[in-house]
Structures are given as structure tokens and as C-alpha cells.
Motif scaffolding. Sequence first.
Motif, PDB file in Angstrom:
ATOM      1  N   PRO A 179      -2.384 -18.424  26.608  1.00  9.68           N
ATOM      2  CA  PRO A 179      -1.217 -18.762  27.419  1.00  9.68           C
ATOM      3  C   PRO A 179      -1.535 -19.893  28.393  1.00  9.68           C
ATOM      4  O   PRO A 179      -2.689 -20.121  28.741  1.00  9.68           O
ATOM      5  CB  PRO A 179      -0.896 -17.463  28.152  1.00  9.68           C
ATOM      6  CG  PRO A 179      -2.171 -16.697  28.134  1.00  9.68           C
ATOM      7  CD  PRO A 179      -2.880 -17.072  26.875  1.00  9.68           C
ATOM      8  N   VAL A 180      -0.484 -20.561  28.834  1.00  8.51           N
ATOM      9  CA  VAL A 180      -0.682 -21.765  29.635  1.00  8.51           C
ATOM     10  C   VAL A 180      -1.412 -21.476  30.931  1.00  8.51           C
ATOM     11  O   VAL A 180      -2.281 -22.251  31.352  1.00  8.51           O
ATOM     12  CB  VAL A 180       0.679 -22.435  29.923  1.00  8.51           C
ATOM     13  CG1 VAL A 180       0.486 -23.645  30.827  1.00  8.51           C
ATOM     14  CG2 VAL A 180       1.346 -22.851  28.629  1.00  8.51           C
ATOM     15  N   ASP A 181      -1.065 -20.382  31.587  1.00 12.55           N
ATOM     16  CA  ASP A 181      -1.737 -20.114  32.865  1.00 12.55           C
ATOM     17  C   ASP A 181      -3.241 -19.949  32.672  1.00 12.55           C
ATOM     18  O   ASP A 181      -4.043 -20.407  33.489  1.00 12.55           O
ATOM     19  CB  ASP A 181      -1.129 -18.888  33.561  1.00 12.55           C
ATOM     20  CG  ASP A 181      -1.219 -17.625  32.729  1.00 12.55           C
ATOM     21  OD1 ASP A 181      -1.417 -17.732  31.510  1.00 12.55           O
ATOM     22  OD2 ASP A 181      -1.080 -16.528  33.308  1.00 12.55           O
ATOM     23  N   GLU A 182      -3.630 -19.334  31.570  1.00 13.03           N
ATOM     24  CA  GLU A 182      -5.068 -19.161  31.304  1.00 13.03           C
ATOM     25  C   GLU A 182      -5.717 -20.484  30.931  1.00 13.03           C
ATOM     26  O   GLU A 182      -6.871 -20.736  31.271  1.00 13.03           O
ATOM     27  CB  GLU A 182      -5.266 -18.120  30.199  1.00 13.03           C
ATOM     28  CG  GLU A 182      -6.683 -17.584  30.160  1.00 13.03           C
ATOM     29  CD  GLU A 182      -6.803 -16.332  29.300  1.00 13.03           C
ATOM     30  OE1 GLU A 182      -5.762 -15.794  28.869  1.00 13.03           O
ATOM     31  OE2 GLU A 182      -7.942 -15.917  29.046  1.00 13.03           O
ATOM     32  N   GLN A 183      -4.976 -21.332  30.205  1.00 14.48           N
ATOM     33  CA  GLN A 183      -5.497 -22.678  29.918  1.00 14.48           C
ATOM     34  C   GLN A 183      -5.782 -23.422  31.212  1.00 14.48           C
ATOM     35  O   GLN A 183      -6.800 -24.111  31.345  1.00 14.48           O
ATOM     36  CB  GLN A 183      -4.480 -23.467  29.102  1.00 14.48           C
ATOM     37  CG  GLN A 183      -4.222 -22.960  27.703  1.00 14.48           C
ATOM     38  CD  GLN A 183      -3.142 -23.790  27.031  1.00 14.48           C
ATOM     39  OE1 GLN A 183      -3.234 -25.018  26.951  1.00 14.48           O
ATOM     40  NE2 GLN A 183      -2.107 -23.135  26.565  1.00 14.48           N
ATOM     41  N   ILE A 184      -4.860 -23.305  32.158  1.00 15.52           N
ATOM     42  CA  ILE A 184      -5.033 -23.989  33.441  1.00 15.52           C
ATOM     43  C   ILE A 184      -6.256 -23.458  34.176  1.00 15.52           C
ATOM     44  O   ILE A 184      -7.076 -24.220  34.708  1.00 15.52           O
ATOM     45  CB  ILE A 184      -3.765 -23.823  34.298  1.00 15.52           C
ATOM     46  CG1 ILE A 184      -2.589 -24.566  33.654  1.00 15.52           C
ATOM     47  CG2 ILE A 184      -3.999 -24.336  35.722  1.00 15.52           C
ATOM     48  CD1 ILE A 184      -1.247 -24.304  34.316  1.00 15.52           C
TER      49      ILE A 184
END
Length: 356
Positions: A179-184
Amino acid sequence: MSSTFLRTARRRAAVIGAAGAALALTLAGCSGGGDSEPTASETSASTEESASTDGAYPVTIDGALGSVTIEEKPERVVALGWGTDIAYSLGTVPVGVEAQPWGGDADGYTPWFREALEAGGDELPATIANTGEYDVDAIIALEPDLILAPNSGLTQEQYDQLSDFTNVVAYPEGPWLTPVDEQIEITAQALGVPEQAQELIDATDAVVADAAAANPDLANYTFTYVYLGAEAGTLDIYPQGDGRVDLLTGLGLQPDPVWADYAPTETSFVMSLGLENADQLASSDIIVTWFNDETEQATATSQPLWQSIPAVQNDAVYEVLDRGLGLATTVSTPLSVPWAIEAYVPILNETVAKAG
């Protein structure tokens, strides 16, 4: 919206000024460059960056393909997969990014990434082709000291190959599932600015929350996001946790309760329902779907079972043909969301207005 859409984007795996002050401040750290003297703001940003990286290294990041320990702040970063603009959003201009032939421009850059770099006065990086496998030679030729691939299709063989040359940060669980938050958060760790991750997540969430607040009527409608595919009789459902679904819920739309218990598996992020079960879409006020082109669209939507769905009969269907918009709302990154949302929300309002 009670919670962040990025935070709820679990286990999946596709205007900047509208991102708000926090995001603008984040992006300010990666503008400028060249041979000119640094401006006062650049000097300040450099000082802040130095302070922010103090104690950030060494950092060890565990991934599904292996663990890597980064000893010092990287200077030459290659970003692979979706979300390659996250590094830029955190103040690092990559020397190479994965080309995006679907949804990108003729040079392989997504429009929001190109616009951001051009607005910041930064040089566009080299593009890396991915034709089922990454061009490893092209990556190595860029002499990276860090390869970021937290949401990519990197294979174990390629990871091992690249790890012989440099540090590689892969996905935590599986390809295209981060997910994007984890990518960030992963990218911020690798770049030595972990404290900036939440700021970037919050800034992107704010863009979505503001749009939801300005369009409260969307919350009165249920939706299902589907793909009809290129073969007759195909019908796939995207679950909650998928970026494109979570963006819609972030904007206030309610996922059809029929799919409330459906979650992606480790091997597939869609549920193959089959068009023969189209009657199960009866409670969806609107349907969102996408096509590769108009030929695929015409073939798929001509099927009688598709036309039997109430939302289709009401013309309450948004059929995405704009690849740029389709990719932007799928990857849902800190740059793509602000870029897409101004066009996306009016289309959604037009679609729900047709719901029965």
C-alpha cells in the motif's frame, strides 16, 4: 472520511498546488539544482536535510526478497515500480525511474511526475524499461547506490543480480502488493528522512478529505470497481485495500456491502466473479471500470449480461479510457492524487447523478 485513505490501503497493489502547504514544503526540498548558487530556501532545506538524516544511518530494511543495510545517505537513486514519484516527494531526484508505457507519456513519464519535476526545475531522470523483466544492464549503467522497489515486479533473480552491485530495497511481502502509505514509510527510511513519511501521508490524505468534504453527496451512493477484461464472460472485482477502491471510499463513496468481506489473497488482488454472476452487482448504485482502448470497451460492454446490471441500465457507470487518469487513480501516490482529483471528482458526481 473518518480515516486516511492511504492508511486503509492494505495489501495492494494505479494541480500539485492543491496538495496543500505541507506537501508543497516537502516538494520544496527537491527543487532547484544545476550550477547556480543556492537560494536561501535551498540552503535552509539543505540544513534541514542534514539535520533530518543525522542518526538515520545505518538502517536495515527487511523485504520479501532479502534484507539490506544502508550505511549512508544515497546520492544516486533508481526507483522501480509504481510510486516512483515518492522519492521525489521526499526530496530526492532519482537518476532513473521505471518507464510507464501504460498511462505515461511518449517518453514513459507519468504526467504528474513530469509536471512536478519541470515545476521544480529538476532534470528528468533516465527511464528503465520493464517488458516483463527489468533491463538490469540499464539499471547498473546508471551506477545507483540505492535501488528503491517497494511496490514493483522485481523477481528474486533480479534482486540477487542487482544486490551484487548496490543496495536494493524490495517489497515487504509480495510484488505489487504494498500500500502507498507503506511505500512512503519504506522510502523515507531508505532516504534517511523517516520523520517526513507521516507528513507526506497526511498531506495527501488532506487532499482527499477536502474533496470529500466539498462533495458530501457522494457518500449517499454505493459502488463496485470492476474489470471486464479482454475476453467475453470475464468480470473481476477489485477489493477494499486496492488503491483505486480506497481512493473512492476516501472520497466518500460506499463500497457495495456485497463485497465487504472480500479481501485480496497473496496471489491475486482481484476476485474473478465471472459475468455469469452479474446479478450480484444489483445493489451497486454506480460501477467504475476501465478499458485498454475503445475496441475493448465496445466488445465488453455489448455483452447482454453486462447490460442487464441495474447501474448499467441507468448509465451510472464510469468507464475509464483516459490512461493517465486511470493510472493516477490506481497508484494513488502523493503526486498522482492531487494531479487527478480535480478531473476525477466531477466525473464521479456526473455518474452518481444517473444512479436510480
